[in-house]
Write an enzyme that holds these catalytic residues in place. Sequence first.
Site, PDB file in Angstrom:
ATOM      1  N   ARG A  28       0.820  -1.224   0.000  1.00 25.16           N
ATOM      2  CA  ARG A  28       0.000   0.000   0.000  1.00 25.16           C
ATOM      3  C   ARG A  28       0.848   1.266   0.000  1.00 25.16           C
ATOM      4  NH1 ARG A  28      -5.782  -1.185   1.653  1.00 25.16           N
ATOM      5  NH2 ARG A  28      -5.968  -3.069   0.435  1.00 25.16           N
ATOM      6  N   ARG A  32      -3.455   6.490   0.822  1.00 26.97           N
ATOM      7  CA  ARG A  32      -3.996   7.623   1.570  1.00 26.97           C
ATOM      8  C   ARG A  32      -3.033   8.369   2.478  1.00 26.97           C
ATOM      9  NH1 ARG A  32      -9.161   4.306   3.484  1.00 26.97           N
ATOM     10  NH2 ARG A  32      -7.560   2.726   3.203  1.00 26.97           N
ATOM     11  N   ARG A  41      -7.191  12.166  -5.316  1.00 31.84           N
ATOM     12  CA  ARG A  41      -8.464  11.491  -5.037  1.00 31.84           C
ATOM     13  C   ARG A  41      -9.641  12.474  -5.109  1.00 31.84           C
ATOM     14  NH1 ARG A  41      -9.221   8.412   0.643  1.00 31.84           N
ATOM     15  NH2 ARG A  41      -9.051  10.566   1.292  1.00 31.84           N
ATOM     16  N   ASP A  78      -6.508  -3.160  -7.608  1.00 31.45           N
ATOM     17  CA  ASP A  78      -7.093  -3.855  -6.470  1.00 31.45           C
ATOM     18  C   ASP A  78      -7.254  -5.326  -6.821  1.00 31.45           C
ATOM     19  OD1 ASP A  78      -8.427  -2.857  -3.743  1.00 31.45           O
ATOM     20  OD2 ASP A  78      -9.470  -4.633  -4.448  1.00 31.45           O
ATOM     21  N   TYR A 155     -14.917 -12.450  -1.168  1.00 30.53           N
ATOM     22  CA  TYR A 155     -15.612 -11.233  -1.605  1.00 30.53           C
ATOM     23  C   TYR A 155     -16.812 -11.564  -2.484  1.00 30.53           C
ATOM     24  CZ  TYR A 155     -12.369  -7.861   0.353  1.00 30.53           C
ATOM     25  OH  TYR A 155     -11.647  -7.096   1.226  1.00 30.53           O
TER      26      TYR A 155
HETATM   27  O1  CP3 Z   1      -0.042   0.880  -4.574  1.00 30.01           O
HETATM   28  C1  CP3 Z   1      -0.144  -0.170  -3.958  1.00 30.01           C
HETATM   29  O2  CP3 Z   1       0.595  -0.451  -2.987  1.00 30.01           O
HETATM   30  C2  CP3 Z   1      -1.216  -1.147  -4.405  1.00 30.01           C
HETATM   31  C3  CP3 Z   1      -2.269  -1.014  -3.433  1.00 30.01           C
HETATM   32  C4  CP3 Z   1      -3.358  -2.029  -3.286  1.00 30.01           C
HETATM   33  C5  CP3 Z   1      -4.711  -1.653  -3.224  1.00 30.01           C
HETATM   34  N1  CP3 Z   1      -5.452  -2.774  -3.027  1.00 30.01           N
HETATM   35  C6  CP3 Z   1      -5.211  -0.290  -3.394  1.00 30.01           C
HETATM   36  C7  CP3 Z   1      -6.356   0.108  -2.555  1.00 30.01           C
HETATM   37  C8  CP3 Z   1      -3.291  -3.398  -3.078  1.00 30.01           C
HETATM   38  C9  CP3 Z   1      -2.052  -4.286  -3.054  1.00 30.01           C
HETATM   39  C10 CP3 Z   1      -4.631  -3.860  -2.909  1.00 30.01           C
HETATM   40  C11 CP3 Z   1      -4.987  -5.271  -2.697  1.00 30.01           C
HETATM   41  C12 CP3 Z   1      -6.155  -5.554  -1.847  1.00 30.01           C
HETATM   42  N2  CP3 Z   1      -7.409  -5.027  -1.952  1.00 30.01           N
HETATM   43  C13 CP3 Z   1      -6.203  -6.523  -0.829  1.00 30.01           C
HETATM   44  C14 CP3 Z   1      -5.056  -7.391  -0.420  1.00 30.01           C
HETATM   45  C15 CP3 Z   1      -4.164  -6.680   0.518  1.00 30.01           C
HETATM   46  C16 CP3 Z   1      -4.651  -6.700   1.938  1.00 30.01           C
HETATM   47  O3  CP3 Z   1      -4.986  -5.615   2.440  1.00 30.01           O
HETATM   48  O4  CP3 Z   1      -4.664  -7.799   2.517  1.00 30.01           O
HETATM   49  C17 CP3 Z   1      -7.497  -6.521  -0.291  1.00 30.01           C
HETATM   50  C18 CP3 Z   1      -7.996  -7.371   0.850  1.00 30.01           C
HETATM   51  C19 CP3 Z   1      -8.258  -5.575  -1.015  1.00 30.01           C
HETATM   52  C20 CP3 Z   1      -9.683  -5.236  -0.853  1.00 30.01           C
HETATM   53  C21 CP3 Z   1      -9.807  -3.824  -0.459  1.00 30.01           C
HETATM   54  N3  CP3 Z   1      -9.763  -2.769  -1.363  1.00 30.01           N
HETATM   55  C22 CP3 Z   1      -9.897  -3.259   0.842  1.00 30.01           C
HETATM   56  C23 CP3 Z   1      -9.968  -4.053   2.120  1.00 30.01           C
HETATM   57  C24 CP3 Z   1      -9.884  -1.859   0.693  1.00 30.01           C
HETATM   58  C25 CP3 Z   1      -9.779  -0.828   1.788  1.00 30.01           C
HETATM   59  C26 CP3 Z   1     -11.021  -0.212   2.244  1.00 30.01           C
HETATM   60  C27 CP3 Z   1     -10.617   1.052   3.009  1.00 30.01           C
HETATM   61  O5  CP3 Z   1     -10.976   2.128   2.545  1.00 30.01           O
HETATM   62  O6  CP3 Z   1      -9.888   0.949   4.013  1.00 30.01           O
HETATM   63  C28 CP3 Z   1      -9.830  -1.569  -0.680  1.00 30.01           C
HETATM   64  C29 CP3 Z   1      -9.768  -0.246  -1.319  1.00 30.01           C
HETATM   65  C30 CP3 Z   1      -8.389   0.154  -1.640  1.00 30.01           C
HETATM   66  N4  CP3 Z   1      -7.563  -0.544  -2.471  1.00 30.01           N
HETATM   67  C31 CP3 Z   1      -7.709   1.299  -1.168  1.00 30.01           C
HETATM   68  C32 CP3 Z   1      -6.440   1.286  -1.758  1.00 30.01           C
HETATM   69  C33 CP3 Z   1      -5.350   2.316  -1.619  1.00 30.01           C
HETATM   70  C34 CP3 Z   1      -8.293   2.357  -0.207  1.00 30.01           C
HETATM   71  C35 CP3 Z   1      -9.197   3.299  -0.930  1.00 30.01           C
HETATM   72  C36 CP3 Z   1      -8.507   4.582  -1.306  1.00 30.01           C
HETATM   73  O7  CP3 Z   1      -7.470   4.954  -0.756  1.00 30.01           O
HETATM   74  O8  CP3 Z   1      -8.998   5.266  -2.189  1.00 30.01           O
END
Ligand code: CP3
Length: 353
Positions: A28, A32, A41, A78, A155
């Site tokens: 990540r 954010r 964003r 994602d 999911y």
């Molecule tokens: O740039 C990177 O490092 C890639 C980032 C990345 C995202 N999703 C971006 C994201 C990665 C590697 C993922 C994979 C992902 N998505 C996983 C596996 C990693 C883990 O956390 O175990 C999972 C479970 C997801 C599903 C998912 N998508 C979740 C749980 C969330 C977060 C919800 C929240 O807001 O906390 C997302 C949305 C998401 N994917 C965000 C990011 C940066 C947050 C939303 C945002 O910042 O706009």
Amino acid sequence: MGVSSTAPHLLRAARGEIVDRPPVWMMRQAGRYMKAYRDLREKYPSFRDRSEIPEVAIEVSLQPWRAFQPDGVILFSDIVTPLPGLGIDMDIAEGKGPIIHAPIRTQAQIESLHPLEPEAALPFIKTILQALRQEVGNKSTVLGFVGAPWTLAAYAVEGKGSKTYSIIKNLAFSDPVILHQLLTKLADAIAVYARYQIDCGAQVVQMFDSWAGQLSPQDYDTFALPYQQRVFQQVKQTHPDTPLILLVSGSAGVLERMAKSGADIVTVDWTVDMADARARLGKQVKVQGNLDPGVLYGSKEFIRDRIHDTVRKAGNWGHILNLGHGVLPDTPEENVAFFFETAKQLSTAAVVS
Ligand code: CP3
């Protein structure tokens, strides 16, 4: 040797070469906690736009590269991104994560899923990965990633994240045949997607089985491990030289099982001491990790001590320095900068005595 000497640091370490310090990146690392990301964003409030409009996704992926020069640059995307390509529509809601409006719960729904055609369904991935490779050249390694079958099934079946995983566990323990059909279809699609990412420029691929740590070890052996193996075997068949990393959240109870997946590198989280992880996995297994993301709330001295402690315990071979999971959204950016600076100034020889 000619090829390996020009290969970037992380790729060389992932292939098992001895390097002078562990390569470092952060899960990540785009997101954010960065002001640049939060600003962007506002302009693109939809996560799907940010990750599927190539210019925006490229920009987001490169924000941490420009700020910190990590050894790995991960595609901003994602794990649920390929699901619409199988016929599972989804959205990613602010602060909540993936939402699947019509969760998959019947055999008829599973039978109606189609094989993934990545060129047609995910054309933006090619544009993004090619641009990242072009931008970082041999100075960093471009990582692709996919979700694992169990986690994507969670999911698809639950329709969103869950604390208890009641719906998918209900299916697993009352109607396993249906779930196995879904897991098989997902595994084949994920393998196709991982191969496509590699063909488009990903040099290492990490598979996230984030929710497999919610399974008992015997159920992990039934519902998670065989499908991790199915994906990795298929990818290795066509792309034997691309290192593959596996992550499971809360993996302390299944660490040895993770090594049976066929992954080249096992991610270790902070609930396991790195020295214990090395002892449990044996000398041949490469590891990634494993600082608590919360360490980055600490003082600079504290962060430095924890980096040194991890590197000392991991030893001088087969270690990619990382957090045990994603960086937390309210982490001070300057502490992230300090984490990378400190890691990049390390010499393993000086730390491992
Ligand atoms: O740039 C990177 O490092 C890639 C980032 C990345 C995202 N999703 C971006 C994201 C990665 C590697 C993922 C994979 C992902 N998505 C996983 C596996 C990693 C883990 O956390 O175990 C999972 C479970 C997801 C599903 C998912 N998508 C979740 C749980 C969330 C977060 C919800 C929240 O807001 O906390 C997302 C949305 C998401 N994917 C965000 C990011 C940066 C947050 C939303 C945002 O910042 O706009």
